[in-house]
Enzyme design. Structure first.
Site, short mmCIF file in Angstrom:
data_model
loop_
_atom_site.label_atom_id
_atom_site.label_comp_id
_atom_site.label_asym_id
_atom_site.label_seq_id
_atom_site.Cartn_x
_atom_site.Cartn_y
_atom_site.Cartn_z
N LEU A 9 0.84 -1.19 0.00
CA LEU A 9 0.00 0.00 0.00
C LEU A 9 0.88 1.25 0.00
O LEU A 9 1.69 1.45 0.90
CB LEU A 9 -0.92 0.01 1.23
CG LEU A 9 -1.83 -1.22 1.39
CD1 LEU A 9 -2.78 -1.00 2.57
CD2 LEU A 9 -2.63 -1.49 0.12
N GLY A 12 -1.11 6.76 0.17
CA GLY A 12 -1.36 7.87 1.08
C GLY A 12 -0.55 9.12 0.76
O GLY A 12 0.51 9.06 0.15
N ARG A 16 1.22 14.72 7.48
CA ARG A 16 2.08 15.20 8.57
C ARG A 16 3.54 15.37 8.16
O ARG A 16 4.31 16.01 8.87
CB ARG A 16 1.98 14.25 9.76
CG ARG A 16 0.73 14.46 10.60
CD ARG A 16 0.80 13.64 11.86
NE ARG A 16 0.48 12.24 11.62
CZ ARG A 16 0.81 11.24 12.44
NH1 ARG A 16 1.52 11.51 13.53
NH2 ARG A 16 0.47 10.01 12.16
N GLN A 75 -5.60 3.70 -6.56
CA GLN A 75 -6.73 3.85 -5.64
C GLN A 75 -7.19 5.30 -5.69
O GLN A 75 -6.50 6.19 -5.17
CB GLN A 75 -6.33 3.47 -4.22
CG GLN A 75 -7.50 3.57 -3.23
CD GLN A 75 -7.05 3.52 -1.77
OE1 GLN A 75 -5.88 3.71 -1.47
NE2 GLN A 75 -8.00 3.27 -0.88
N LYS A 353 38.77 16.42 -12.19
CA LYS A 353 37.44 16.32 -12.81
C LYS A 353 37.57 15.70 -14.19
O LYS A 353 38.35 16.16 -15.03
CB LYS A 353 36.80 17.71 -12.95
CG LYS A 353 35.42 17.69 -13.60
CD LYS A 353 34.93 19.08 -13.95
CE LYS A 353 35.60 19.61 -15.19
NZ LYS A 353 35.16 18.92 -16.44
N ASN A 388 40.96 24.12 -19.32
CA ASN A 388 40.23 23.24 -20.23
C ASN A 388 39.01 23.89 -20.87
O ASN A 388 38.39 23.28 -21.74
CB ASN A 388 39.78 21.98 -19.49
CG ASN A 388 38.94 22.29 -18.26
OD1 ASN A 388 39.25 23.22 -17.52
ND2 ASN A 388 37.89 21.53 -18.03
#
Length: 459
Positions: A9, A12, A16, A75, A353, A388
């Site tokens: 399920l 929902g 909260r 649902q 990098k 670069n």
């Protein structure tokens, strides 16, 4: 063992949580919480695996799109837990055997508990088996009302009498059903409660009235059935799951100097005899070899690390491969699909990098190496920069085997430094350097005698 089907399920909203993100997609241990539930469910090797979605259904389905063998049922509207199971009838109408019902916001349930629950259900030939827990603080949970040793019914907090609220045994919200006649019983559940919802726990009374067996099994650790309905409960669940992961790693031979401050995702793998210091974050699909040392403040994301490599303090390493016997950091940043070979050194305040660094090469201090192909046994001096990017395109710097790059060098890509070439300190390299050549660009040094004294007199 009869055939097993699983329904999860996940319809929902999770009001909260106060979040635009569907509750079941909040992450625990590096994965959406529902993925933990799915992993547990798959351990039963179910014939079918159905997820009931509702609130923001498209987003939940998109997140789980890579999961094999899932059937989604929507649902809409959401009229309660019994209604959520009812909408699965079209996909389970011909199914036989046992149906295990799980909740997408209960990620701490263990495989072992779920297997024991299923085994108990099958051994007793029950119509329904309910997972329960005993707690000193049952507030908010449905209470298990018994007659003698048997379960009579489940009453929700809002509908309970003061005497029923004093009951310490609670409904875990995890069930196993016999599929034979299940949907006939579900259609009898009426919304006769303060929420006007179709409560699935009402099935207990209905099955008893039909003379069918209803069983319970009490979970050993109440935390396993803890649902997540708020940010504080999410944080508590993260602590539980992190503790489990850390305990498993230590059982497998990994040293955690302080497990309470070590954050390791569920998907991470670590080899034996690796030592992890406090304040380390290991995330995503990270794989670490054996006998490594990871010092405080290191963060790894989707990284693969070889054996005996040392990662020093406060280095950030993401989406890279690092070989064995390497040394990284402190304060290094290695990222964007870089490949660092074995026996290399990337030192303090070095950024790498999208660069390949060959075996035995080193960049010890204060350098930026971006979009580079660097061969083996290359020395990169302090303050070296691969320039670069020209504002429009990124180009590659190639440094061949055995080259020596002096401190404060700028390499203007695209450019190549040949094998065993030498680049002098302070050089700006704009053209290729032939193998074995020396490249220099700085002018001859001049010393002006008495300059300082003359300057002071003018002031």
């Amino acid at each position: 063992m009869s055939t097993v089907h699983v329904v999860i399920l996940a319809a929902g909203k999770g009001t909260r949580m106060k979040s635009a993100l569907p509750k079941v997609l909040h992450r625990i241990g590096g994965r959406p919480m529902i993925e933990h539930v799915l992993s547990t469910a798959r351990a039963l090797v179910p014939q079918t695996l159905t997820v009931v979605v509702g609130h923001d259904a498209v987003r939940v389905q998109h997140e789980l799109a890579g999961q094999d063998g899932l059937t989604f049922v929507v649902q809409e509207p959401q009229l309660g837990t019994a209604h959520a199971l009812q909408v699965c009838e079209p996909v389970l109408r011909e199914a036989r055997g046992a149906l295990v019902l799980l909740s997408g916001d209960v990620p701490q349930l263990t495989v072992e508990t779920l297997q024991r629950l299923l085994a108990h259900h099958q051994q007793t030939s029950a119509a329904v088996t309910v997972l329960t827990a005993v707690t000193d603080d049952p507030y908010g949970y449905g209470r298990i009302v018994r007659v003698g040793e048997g379960i009579a019914r489940i009453v929700e907090e809002r509908d309970a009498t003061p005497a029923e609220r004093a009951i310490s045994e609670i409904n875990g919200g995890i069930y196993v059903f016999d599929l034979d006649g299940l949907f006939d019983v579900l259609r009898e559940i009426a919304p006769e409660n303060t929420q006007h919802e179709h409560y699935l726990p009402d099935i207990v009374q209905l099955c008893r009235r039909r003379g069918r067996q209803v069983e319970t099994m009490t979970v050993t650790d109440r935390k396993e059935i803890q649902g997540i309905n708020s940010r504080s409960e999410l944080a508590a669940s993260k602590r539980v799951m992190r503790a489990r992961k850390n305990a498993q790693l230590m059982a497998d031979g990994v040293t955690l100097e302080d497990p309470d401050t070590t954050y390791i995702d569920d998907t991470v793998e670590v080899g034996a005899d690796t030592v992890i210091h406090p304040g380390v974050f290991l995330e995503g699909h990270t794989v670490i070899g054996s006998s490594c040392v990871i010092h405080s403040g290191v963060r790894l994301v989707d990284a693969t690390i070889g054996d005996r490599t040392q990662l020093f303090n406060h280095s950030v390493i993401t989406n890279v491969t690092i070989g064995s016997d390497a040394s990284i950091g402190p304060f290094a940043h290695v990222h964007k699909e870089s490949a660092i070979a074995s026996s290399t050194k990337v030192g303090n305040f070095v950024e790498v990098k999208n660069t390949k660094l060959g075996t035995g090469s080193k960049a010890a201090h204060l350098s930026y190496l971006g979009d580079g192909v660097i061969g083996s046994n290359v020395n990169i001096g302090a303050g070296t920069i691969t320039c670069n990017y020209d504002g429009q395109t990124k180009s590659t710097t190639t440094i061949e085997e055995g080259a020596f790059i002096g401190s404060d060098t700028q390499l203007i890509a695209p450019v190549r430094v040949g094998r065993n070439a030498y680049v002098g300190t302070g050089t700006t390299v704009r053209e290729d350097v032939p193998p074995g050549a020396l490249a220099v660009s700085a002018g001859k040094q001049r010393n002006i005698e008495g300059w300082v004294q003359k300057k002071r007199k003018k002031l």
